[in-house]
Design an enzyme around this catalytic site. Structure first.
Site, PDB file in Angstrom:
ATOM      1  N   GLU A  45       2.972  -0.746   4.693  1.00  0.00           N
ATOM      2  CA  GLU A  45       2.770  -1.585   5.877  1.00  0.00           C
ATOM      3  C   GLU A  45       1.524  -2.455   5.808  1.00  0.00           C
ATOM      4  O   GLU A  45       1.363  -3.369   6.623  1.00  0.00           O
ATOM      5  CB  GLU A  45       2.717  -0.703   7.130  1.00  0.00           C
ATOM      6  CG  GLU A  45       1.349  -0.186   7.539  1.00  0.00           C
ATOM      7  CD  GLU A  45       0.762   0.869   6.616  1.00  0.00           C
ATOM      8  OE1 GLU A  45      -0.344   1.345   6.882  1.00  0.00           O
ATOM      9  OE2 GLU A  45       1.414   1.229   5.622  1.00  0.00           O
ATOM     10  N   CYS A 101       1.896   3.285   2.232  1.00  0.00           N
ATOM     11  CA  CYS A 101       2.924   3.469   3.260  1.00  0.00           C
ATOM     12  C   CYS A 101       3.681   2.186   3.565  1.00  0.00           C
ATOM     13  O   CYS A 101       4.413   2.109   4.556  1.00  0.00           O
ATOM     14  CB  CYS A 101       2.312   4.031   4.533  1.00  0.00           C
ATOM     15  SG  CYS A 101       1.576   5.665   4.314  1.00  0.00           S
ATOM     16  N   ASN A 154       0.826  -1.202   0.000  1.00  0.00           N
ATOM     17  CA  ASN A 154       0.000   0.000   0.000  1.00  0.00           C
ATOM     18  C   ASN A 154       0.863   1.255   0.000  1.00  0.00           C
ATOM     19  O   ASN A 154       2.088   1.195  -0.113  1.00  0.00           O
ATOM     20  CB  ASN A 154      -0.932  -0.009   1.222  1.00  0.00           C
ATOM     21  CG  ASN A 154      -0.164   0.233   2.509  1.00  0.00           C
ATOM     22  OD1 ASN A 154       0.898  -0.340   2.718  1.00  0.00           O
ATOM     23  ND2 ASN A 154      -0.682   1.081   3.375  1.00  0.00           N
TER      24      ASN A 154
END
Length: 728
Positions: free
Chosen positions: A436, A434, A432
């Protein structure tokens, strides 16, 4: 003639300096500071009438200017003054403040949330307002107060009211006899900053039709219909404040065939440009530009151009400066990087047409076998769109681009999919926004969607950790049932996989308060082992109460494994396995550690699990920079390690210890200080150090590398970041 002031209701009155002193006394209470320092520095320029707002803003700005590493509490004073001003503005607008609620009247605190809270009786709501603790407004420093009022509050809302209404919405899925009890528990955890909510939850859920989901991942088929369906999906997700990841690896390369005509396809960048413009055009609920990461597998023929999408050189019509590229690499590629071996770039369309291989859908040994077949076909001339490069040189190109621009992200595809509990459904194609949160994505059927919250280790005591972890799991599982998914594929994913992401923030504070360092791997390992156990236990207990996630059969969980391990491999978790064997588990993914850059400002702690960049520095925030100090600078300042001065191999090793216990991912930004003698005498970081650290991340089993940033002459490289969009 006495100076005059224009009050919030428009009336004019003589300036009462005692009112200013009262505000300062309120703001400074409990801090080892002298109020006269602020009074003497304030320049109100009272030669003309001034508004109350001007006076308050002057006090705030002056308090910020007084803040130093020796007296960081002036930032907290500025925060209190900012909230003081906000509270009085709201009271002037609507006519009442905290403690003056009549929920039995037609116009009351809850009237604007009627459709969301209709499940509650007036008696319930009267009880709920009694939980509000106005004193908790005093805990925010200037950065946190500014962020709250800029991004989260409507101009007629107070902070604790927003926390309370959000908690009430999150408790809606609870049984009627337990709903108020859990609503109160949620409010207390949120208001006391023990659980941090992602922005879509805090900003959207109290309004009808709001989406609480932070992260989405889409996968695009190689067809005009799929491409534009996902452009539309991206717009819808962005409109609701979600961060979007889009895997484009199936799209044919530059020069490929279109309707049997050779050398027609414009390749990846043609479509990325459209996504780039979509991200700009559809902002996140008016809060900021949309945030989109576009992913391509390392074997794709367009990878060289893909890496240059943010560089200034080349054809500007083939650039995309407002999306965030990520490269998805395989173990096969990384082994060749180590060996300095060759690597073949190919067109996925031609590979599928000639060899019948759907390369984006493969990983591990299946990928290795297929890739060997592809390379043989290329060497025999059966594939006309193929290019042989040196794997190590290509990886160095990736790292050089990261040093220049901070991007691309690097996702390690095999590590992602080895840990995938739902291999029976499909693969994890990429990460995704970011880096994570991720899970299975099936084009046109399932779009990864995840709801996020984090446990604030700076505020949670050791004996509270079990309760808070399990409460966070429950809160996020409830979010799935009260959120309105922006697209159908996300609704399907929520229903079948019930993915959540409990993270942590404030690890640097946790370590500093205990005199620990990032080199203390055993202590870090034990902390995250306990965090993992309690989050898993929370999901198992929910399964006992509500049932397992629907797609559990044939999954790793369905085969009796937790975190990919059987009970015989983890005997110390007997109590967890005894319940799990009987009841299963509620959520297919449970933990994800987001960057929390913005959230940490509200939480009054350091972001995520990384060391703070500096103990006292300016933080970029929307409309400008705000000063930020680590929260325990006066008490534990010497114990904090700064990311700008810590060897990044230490960071990688610490994250690797955490990753063993986190079923999804961890946002890991690497910061390399290029100034001499920072890490050790007569040593300056060079390209080989960055290369070795990136290889170390792969070897240690990490799933992704977020940004790479550099420090030169005490300045951190600028990265046009996603703005914490997936945690918001």
């Amino acid at each position: 003639m006495s100076p005059t002031v224009i009050k919030r209701d428009g009336s004019v009155a003589n300036l009462d300096l005692n009112e200013i002193r009262d505000a300062i006394a309120y703001a400074i209470e409990g801090y080892p500071l002298n109020s006269l320092e602020l009074e003497s520095r304030v320049n109100l320029q009272l030669n003309q009438p001034r508004t109350t707002r001007f006076i308050q803003e002057t006090l705030v700005n002056t308090a910020v200017q007084l803040a130093t590493p020796k007296d960081p509490e002036w930032l907290n004073v500025a925060g209190r003054l900012h909230i003081w001003n906000w509270t009085h503005e709201v009271i002037a607008k609507r006519g009442y403040g905290y403690g003056h609620y009549d929920v039995f009247s037609d116009t009351n605190l809850f009237s604007k949330y009627t459709s969301q809270l209709k499940i509650y009786s007036q008696r319930d709501l009267q009880e709920a307002v009694s939980w509000i603790e106005p004193e908790l407004d005093k805990v925010f420093d200037h950065a946190g107060a500014t962020l709250l009022t800029q991004r989260y509050l409507s101009d007629d809302e107070l902070i604790q009211e927003v926390f309370l209404v959000t908690a009430l919405v999150l408790a809606i899925p609870e049984r009627m006899d337990e709903r108020m009890s859990y609503a109160r528990a949620f409010y207390m955890a949120i208001a006391h900053r023990k659980i941090s909510l992602a922005t879509p939850i805090l900003a959207n859920l109290r309004f009808e039709g709001g989406s609480g989901t932070s992260c989405f991942i889409l996968s695009v088929e190689d067809s005009i219909e799929s491409i534009f369906d996902n452009v539309k999906n991206t717009a819808r997700i962005s409109q609701e404040g979600g961060g979007v990841g889009i895997n484009l690896s199936r799209i044919r390369a530059v020069g490929s065939w279109v309707r049997s005509k050779p050398n027609v396809s414009g390749g990846l960048m043609s479509w990325i440009r459209i996504l780039n413009d979509t991200a700009i055009a559809v902002n996140q609920g008016g809060r900021r530009a949309g945030a989109v990461t576009v992913a391509a597998d390392i074997w794709h023929l367009d990878i060289p151009e893909f890496l240059e999408m943010r560089s200034e050189a080349g054809d500007q019509r083939r650039k995309a400066y407002d999306v965030f590229p990520q490269v998805v690499v395989t173990d096969n590629f990384m082994r060749r990087v180590e060996q300095g071996a060759t690597w073949t770039l190919v067109d996925p369309y031609e590979v599928k047409q000639v060899l019948g291989i759907d390369l984006p859908n493969l990983w591990g040994t299946e990928f290795d076998d297929a890739y060997e077949q592809i390379e043989e076909a290329a060497s025999m001339g059966d594939l006309t769109l193929a290019q042989t490069v040196n794997a190590r040189n290509l990886f160095i190109d990736i790292l050089e681009t990261q040093v220049e621009t901070g991007l691309p992200y690097i996702a390690f595809k095999d590590a992602l999919n080895r840990a995938n509990p739902n291999k029976h459904i499909g693969i994890i194609p990429s990460v995704n926004l970011c880096c994570e949160s991720f899970s299975v994505v099936v084009p046109g059927k399932l779009a990864h969607s995840c709801n996020l919250a984090s446990v604030n280790l700076a505020q949670v005591e050791d004996d509270e950790l079990p309760e808070i972890c399990q409460l966070a799991v429950r809160l996020l599982d409830n979010t799935i049932d009260v959120t309105t998914a922006p697209i159908g594929e996300a609704r399907n994913h929520n229903r079948e996989l019930r993915t959540i992401g409990v993270g942590v923030l404030g690890l640097a504070d946790y370590l500093a308060k205990r005199g620990l360092r990032y080199q203390d791997k055993r202590e870090i390992r034990e902390l995250f082992k306990e965090f993992s156990y309690q989050c898993l236990m929370g999901s198992v207990l929910l399964a006992k109460e509500r049932g397992s996630y629907p797609a559990i059969n044939s999954s790793e969980y369905g085969m009796g494994n937790i975190l990919g391990k059987s009970r015989s491999q983890r005997p110390e978790w007997k109590a967890l396995y005894d319940l799990f064997d009987f009841y299963g588990i509620r959520n297919s993914h449970i933990m994800a550690i987001a960057p929390n850059t913005s959230s940490s400002l509200i939480q009054g702690c350091t972001a995520s699990v990384l060391p703070p960049y500096a103990k006292f520095n300016a933080e970029s925030l929307g409309k400008g920079d705000v000063m930020k100090a680590v929260p325990f600078l006066r008490e534990y300042g010497d114990n904090y390690q700064e990311n700008q001065r810590i060897d990044q191999r230490v960071v990688v090793d610490a994250i690797a210890e955490m990753q063993k216990w986190v079923d999804t991912g961890i946002s890991m930004e690497l910061v390399f200080n290029l100034n001499p003698d920072v890490y050790e005498p007569n040593k300056t970081v060079d390209a080989s150090d960055i290369y070795d650290t990136a290889l170390r991340a792969w070897r240690r089993g990490l799933k992704a590398i977020y940004y790479i940033r550099t420090v030169k002459e005490d300045r951190l490289s600028e990265v046009d970041g996603c703005g914490d969009s997936c945690t918001l």
